[in-house]
Design a protein around this motif. Structure first.
Motif, PDB file in Angstrom:
ATOM      1  N   SER A  60       0.828  -1.203   0.000  1.00 35.85           N
ATOM      2  CA  SER A  60       0.000   0.000   0.000  1.00 35.85           C
ATOM      3  C   SER A  60       0.870   1.266   0.000  1.00 35.85           C
ATOM      4  CB  SER A  60      -0.916  -0.069   1.219  1.00 35.85           C
ATOM      5  OG  SER A  60      -1.412   1.162   1.528  1.00 35.85           O
ATOM      6  N   LEU A  61       1.947   1.261   0.780  1.00 39.28           N
ATOM      7  CA  LEU A  61       2.863   2.408   0.791  1.00 39.28           C
ATOM      8  C   LEU A  61       3.604   2.533  -0.539  1.00 39.28           C
ATOM      9  CD1 LEU A  61       4.457   1.997   4.360  1.00 39.28           C
ATOM     10  CD2 LEU A  61       2.948   3.836   3.620  1.00 39.28           C
ATOM     11  N   SER A  62       3.931   1.373  -1.133  1.00 38.84           N
ATOM     12  CA  SER A  62       4.679   1.374  -2.402  1.00 38.84           C
ATOM     13  C   SER A  62       3.855   1.955  -3.546  1.00 38.84           C
ATOM     14  CB  SER A  62       5.068  -0.058  -2.788  1.00 38.84           C
ATOM     15  OG  SER A  62       5.825  -0.655  -1.790  1.00 38.84           O
ATOM     16  N   VAL A  63       2.558   1.716  -3.506  1.00 33.74           N
ATOM     17  CA  VAL A  63       1.681   2.187  -4.580  1.00 33.74           C
ATOM     18  C   VAL A  63       1.462   3.693  -4.483  1.00 33.74           C
ATOM     19  CG1 VAL A  63      -0.698   2.051  -5.420  1.00 33.74           C
ATOM     20  CG2 VAL A  63       0.527  -0.047  -4.838  1.00 33.74           C
ATOM     21  N   SER A  64       1.516   4.187  -3.249  1.00 32.43           N
ATOM     22  CA  SER A  64       1.232   5.605  -3.031  1.00 32.43           C
ATOM     23  C   SER A  64       2.317   6.491  -3.655  1.00 32.43           C
ATOM     24  CB  SER A  64       1.163   5.858  -1.522  1.00 32.43           C
ATOM     25  OG  SER A  64       1.354   7.213  -1.258  1.00 32.43           O
ATOM     26  N   GLY A  65       1.886   7.573  -4.242  1.00 32.09           N
ATOM     27  CA  GLY A  65       2.848   8.517  -4.825  1.00 32.09           C
ATOM     28  C   GLY A  65       3.498   9.387  -3.762  1.00 32.09           C
ATOM     29  N   PRO A 116      -2.224  -5.902 -11.973  1.00 34.74           N
ATOM     30  CA  PRO A 116      -1.862  -4.545 -11.513  1.00 34.74           C
ATOM     31  C   PRO A 116      -1.070  -4.608 -10.211  1.00 34.74           C
ATOM     32  CG  PRO A 116      -4.199  -4.707 -12.031  1.00 34.74           C
ATOM     33  CD  PRO A 116      -3.674  -6.095 -12.046  1.00 34.74           C
ATOM     34  N   PHE A 117      -0.067  -3.775 -10.139  1.00 36.54           N
ATOM     35  CA  PHE A 117       0.825  -3.764  -8.962  1.00 36.54           C
ATOM     36  C   PHE A 117       0.040  -3.605  -7.656  1.00 36.54           C
ATOM     37  CE2 PHE A 117       4.014  -1.116  -6.394  1.00 36.54           C
ATOM     38  CZ  PHE A 117       4.629  -2.241  -5.867  1.00 36.54           C
ATOM     39  N   GLU A 118      -0.960  -2.703  -7.694  1.00 36.03           N
ATOM     40  CA  GLU A 118      -1.695  -2.431  -6.450  1.00 36.03           C
ATOM     41  C   GLU A 118      -2.514  -3.628  -5.979  1.00 36.03           C
ATOM     42  OE1 GLU A 118      -1.813  -0.721  -9.218  1.00 36.03           O
ATOM     43  OE2 GLU A 118      -3.855  -0.199  -9.833  1.00 36.03           O
ATOM     44  N   ASN A 119      -2.804  -4.545  -6.917  1.00 38.85           N
ATOM     45  CA  ASN A 119      -3.593  -5.741  -6.550  1.00 38.85           C
ATOM     46  C   ASN A 119      -2.740  -7.009  -6.518  1.00 38.85           C
ATOM     47  OD1 ASN A 119      -5.777  -4.122  -8.677  1.00 38.85           O
ATOM     48  ND2 ASN A 119      -6.173  -4.317  -6.501  1.00 38.85           N
ATOM     49  N   LEU A 120      -1.445  -6.828  -6.492  1.00 38.83           N
ATOM     50  CA  LEU A 120      -0.533  -7.970  -6.619  1.00 38.83           C
ATOM     51  C   LEU A 120      -0.740  -9.009  -5.528  1.00 38.83           C
ATOM     52  CD1 LEU A 120       1.823  -8.691  -8.552  1.00 38.83           C
ATOM     53  CD2 LEU A 120       3.375  -7.767  -6.843  1.00 38.83           C
ATOM     54  N   LEU A 121      -1.082  -8.549  -4.336  1.00 47.86           N
ATOM     55  CA  LEU A 121      -1.195  -9.487  -3.210  1.00 47.86           C
ATOM     56  C   LEU A 121      -2.643  -9.828  -2.866  1.00 47.86           C
ATOM     57  CD1 LEU A 121       1.622  -8.081  -0.888  1.00 47.86           C
ATOM     58  CD2 LEU A 121       1.764  -9.934  -2.550  1.00 47.86           C
TER      59      LEU A 121
END
Lengths: 203, 158
Positions: free
Chosen positions: A38-43, B84-89
């Motif tokens: 979640s932190l990684s996705v955040s800009g 998608p990266f945000e749904n990877l897990l």
């Protein structure tokens, strides 16, 4: 039941359970995977080179800039005020107090984005909050801060402020990287002194 | 009777410990690997694979596109999926990743995304996972710093 037998059974049982526990040394990620993702996705983990240029110009004490390139690359040129912690040294316990900051923002940069993002993910996973990446790395710094020129006929106040910020950062970058190592610290002292004179303050 | 009671307490303690271990191990979101392993792989670049190396692999592999863009047409890779990266897990996506036979190849046009995903999956214990490296090494400084030979500190400021 004999106390010795009781404790023996307990110890053996605990021993068996411990034997099946996964290895968990001090240097494993403390965050949960979904939290880190979640932190990684955040800009929010990025600062632009313009923002970093402003930190450099203001000598902002609430941020520390970490150059994760090799010592040799760092010596060639670096962002003024940055500290060199090569990527290979990231897990050195000596650097932990520097990297694990609660109040000060830690901004990583490399030549590009890849190594800085590796470093960010590792330290953030280890629970070091307040970590950031300078987007685009030193290549973007050169492109935007060192080489950009305004070519329009009219300039808005916002654009003017942006280019002035870049120009000042470019000047500091060039000056400090042109000096021998022994004079780099004294450069900042001299800059502060000049500034205090301009502001009419005490020396 | 007293002996039996003592034994029950010992067994109870062991059962509680066992439950705690099982609960901890069954949590898929807890990292279990040593960070050092990721650091070493990155330093050796052993986590990167070029398109040429990929096509020469004898084992099975699957390219997982986690970026916003499609795979470049020039790669001509058919064996790929998009997550998608945000749904990877997410549970379903994670199951897909776990069931991949052979090597798992991550691709993203944004190298920052692939870097972060690689570290996360590596630390979750995924083995044989690589980043597809198209050759344009962004980690090389493309500019040469030109020192200003006239730069010096003002004498009265030192």
């Amino acid at each position: 039941m004999d106390a010795r037998i009781k404790y023996s059974v307990l110890l053996i049982g605990v021993g068996i359970i411990l034997a099946f526990l996964p290895f968990n040394a001090a240097q494993t990620f403390q965050l949960k995977a979904d939290e880190l993702l979640s932190l990684s996705v955040s800009g929010d983990m990025y600062f632009s080179v313009d923002q970093v240029a402003r930190f450099v110009n203001n000598e902002d004490s609430t941020v520390q800039i970490i150059d994760i390139r090799s010592a040799e690359q760092y010596r060639e040129c670096n962002i003024p005020g940055s500290v060199n912690i090569p990527f290979s040294e990231l897990l050195n316990p000596l650097w932990e107090p520097t990297l694990n900051q609660k109040e000060i923002k830690t901004i990583f940069y490399g030549n590009g984005d890849q190594t800085a993002n590796y470093a960010w993910t590792i330290v953030t996973g280890m629970g070091y909050s307040n970590s950031y990446v300078m987007k685009g790395g030193l290549n973007e710094w050169f492109k935007t801060v060192m080489l950009s020129q305004y070519s329009g006929e009219k300039i808005t106040p916002a654009e003017n402020a942006r280019f002035e910020n870049r120009l000042n950062a470019r000047k500091i970058f060039t000056q400090i990287n042109s000096l021998p190592d022994s004079l780099k610290t004294r450069f900042f002292d001299a800059k502060r002194l000049t500034q205090s004179k301009l502001d009419g303050g005490c020396e | 009777m007293n002996q039996l009671k003592n034994l029950k307490i010992v067994v109870l303690v062991l059962v509680v410990l066992l439950i705690l271990v099982i609960v901890r191990n069954s949590n898929q979101h807890i990292f279990k690997q040593e960070v050092k392993t990721a650091l070493e792989a990155v330093q050796n670049n052993s986590n990167l694979i070029s398109p040429e190396q990929l096509l020469q692999l004898k084992s099975k592999w699957l390219v997982v596109n986690i970026g916003a863009d499609n795979l470049p047409d020039s790669l001509r890779i058919e064996n790929s999926i998009r997550l998608p990266f945000e749904n990877l897990l997410d549970r379903a996506n994670r199951k897909i990743l776990e069931e991949v036979e052979g090597d798992l190849i991550l691709y993203s046009s944004d190298e920052a995304t692939a870097s972060k995903a690689w570290i996360i999956l590596n630390q979750l214990g995924f083995e044989n996972i690589f980043i597809l490296n198209l050759g344009d090494n962004q980690e090389v400084l493309k500019y040469k710093f030109q020192p200003d030979t006239t730069a010096r500190l003002e004498q009265d400021s030192i």
